[in-house]
Design a protein around this motif. Sequence first.
Motif, short mmCIF file in Angstrom:
data_model
loop_
_atom_site.label_atom_id
_atom_site.label_comp_id
_atom_site.label_asym_id
_atom_site.label_seq_id
_atom_site.Cartn_x
_atom_site.Cartn_y
_atom_site.Cartn_z
N GLU A 96 0.87 -1.24 0.06
CA GLU A 96 0.02 0.24 0.00
C GLU A 96 0.73 1.17 -0.10
OE1 GLU A 96 -2.69 -0.12 3.42
OE2 GLU A 96 -3.62 -1.96 2.78
N VAL A 97 0.23 2.37 -0.64
CA VAL A 97 1.03 3.53 -0.49
C VAL A 97 1.07 4.35 0.98
CG1 VAL A 97 0.87 5.88 -1.42
CG2 VAL A 97 0.82 3.95 -2.96
N VAL A 98 2.09 4.64 1.49
CA VAL A 98 1.88 4.75 3.01
C VAL A 98 2.61 6.39 2.92
CG1 VAL A 98 2.86 4.59 5.10
CG2 VAL A 98 2.10 2.81 3.67
N PRO A 99 2.00 7.33 3.43
CA PRO A 99 2.59 8.80 3.36
C PRO A 99 3.54 8.83 4.34
CG PRO A 99 -0.19 8.74 3.92
CD PRO A 99 0.39 7.41 3.76
N GLY A 100 4.76 9.57 3.78
CA GLY A 100 5.74 9.66 4.79
C GLY A 100 5.70 11.00 5.57
N VAL A 101 6.87 11.13 6.42
CA VAL A 101 6.70 12.14 7.26
C VAL A 101 6.45 13.83 6.62
CG1 VAL A 101 8.20 13.83 8.82
CG2 VAL A 101 8.68 11.23 8.74
N PHE A 102 6.97 14.15 5.60
CA PHE A 102 6.47 15.23 4.97
C PHE A 102 5.24 15.45 4.64
CE2 PHE A 102 6.57 18.26 1.43
CZ PHE A 102 7.03 19.52 2.05
N ARG A 103 4.80 14.59 3.84
CA ARG A 103 3.21 14.51 3.31
C ARG A 103 2.21 14.64 4.70
NH1 ARG A 103 0.14 10.12 -0.27
NH2 ARG A 103 -1.91 10.82 0.23
N GLN A 104 2.64 13.92 5.75
CA GLN A 104 1.80 13.98 7.04
C GLN A 104 1.91 15.41 7.59
OE1 GLN A 104 3.43 10.78 9.77
NE2 GLN A 104 3.11 9.08 8.41
N ALA A 105 3.08 15.99 7.70
CA ALA A 105 3.25 17.21 8.12
C ALA A 105 2.29 18.25 7.42
CB ALA A 105 4.73 17.75 7.94
N CYS A 106 2.25 18.25 6.07
CA CYS A 106 1.50 18.78 4.94
C CYS A 106 0.03 18.68 5.33
CB CYS A 106 1.90 18.68 3.54
SG CYS A 106 3.60 19.36 3.16
N GLU A 107 -0.32 17.55 5.48
CA GLU A 107 -1.60 17.13 5.67
C GLU A 107 -2.12 17.85 6.99
OE1 GLU A 107 -1.73 13.00 5.16
OE2 GLU A 107 -1.75 13.12 2.90
N ALA A 108 -1.43 17.63 8.17
CA ALA A 108 -1.52 18.17 9.48
C ALA A 108 -1.64 19.75 9.36
CB ALA A 108 -0.54 17.90 10.37
N ALA A 109 -0.72 20.32 8.61
CA ALA A 109 -0.82 21.94 8.11
C ALA A 109 -2.11 22.36 7.68
CB ALA A 109 0.50 22.51 7.46
N ARG A 110 -2.48 21.52 6.49
CA ARG A 110 -3.76 22.00 5.56
C ARG A 110 -4.98 21.67 6.37
NH1 ARG A 110 -2.20 18.66 2.04
NH2 ARG A 110 -0.99 20.36 0.77
N ALA A 111 -4.92 20.80 7.56
CA ALA A 111 -6.35 20.63 8.37
C ALA A 111 -6.42 21.92 9.13
CB ALA A 111 -5.93 19.27 8.91
N ALA A 112 -5.47 22.60 9.39
CA ALA A 112 -5.45 23.79 10.18
C ALA A 112 -4.96 25.05 9.63
CB ALA A 112 -4.93 23.62 11.76
N PRO A 113 -5.68 25.43 8.60
CA PRO A 113 -4.96 26.36 7.54
C PRO A 113 -4.57 27.76 8.40
CG PRO A 113 -7.19 26.14 7.36
CD PRO A 113 -6.99 25.14 8.19
N ASP A 114 -5.38 28.03 9.58
CA ASP A 114 -5.20 29.37 10.34
C ASP A 114 -3.97 29.20 11.43
OD1 ASP A 114 -7.23 30.51 8.53
OD2 ASP A 114 -8.60 30.08 10.24
N ALA A 115 -3.70 28.11 11.48
CA ALA A 115 -2.30 27.64 12.54
C ALA A 115 -0.99 27.52 11.97
CB ALA A 115 -2.76 26.46 13.57
N PRO A 116 0.10 28.17 12.26
CA PRO A 116 1.43 27.61 11.71
C PRO A 116 1.71 26.39 12.06
CG PRO A 116 1.57 29.28 13.57
CD PRO A 116 0.17 28.98 13.33
N TYR A 117 2.36 25.78 11.19
CA TYR A 117 2.94 24.32 11.47
C TYR A 117 4.70 24.11 11.20
CZ TYR A 117 2.20 19.55 12.27
OH TYR A 117 2.31 17.93 12.80
N LEU A 118 5.09 23.33 11.96
CA LEU A 118 6.66 23.25 11.91
C LEU A 118 7.03 21.88 11.58
CD1 LEU A 118 9.47 24.53 12.24
CD2 LEU A 118 9.30 23.82 14.66
#
Length: 166
Positions: free
Chosen positions: A91-113
Amino acid sequence: IIGGEEIGGIVIPPPEEVEPPVPPSPPTLPKNLILYGPPGTGKTFRALGEMAAQFGNRKRTVTFHPGFAYEEFVEGLRPTSDGHGGPIRYEVVPGVFRQACEAARAAPDAPYLLVIDEVNRANLASVLGELITIIEEDKRGMLVTLPYSKVEFSVPGNLWIVGTMN
């Protein structure tokens, strides 16, 4: 009942006015930052300490090494099973960067690092692939198609990337 009225000798206080929540202010860092210097000078400590404090719990950390690849960072095929002796499937599994981008996208008004420790230890062209262009601040939002999942992907504007290197 309106606040301030008296009922049976008890004065009902007026309702408190509730202030709407204030979104966090954006960090004072550039969107992409590399901290470099000799070993032991506090680069990682600074990235994970005072810089990360601006993001609260909205952060992820990864350490690069020579064997680190696109499949761990962005997305890759991983063997999975049902855990009961069933067949192995990939199966295709998201990596660290994709997970970070998805988390940031889920809260667009909050900064993510995303902190990438030892960024120079991996082959960046191999790890980043097509994303090497779209992490640039002026290219955030540009869509690329990821090779494994075939999903259209972009780097959200509320993601900050801090790398450390010797």
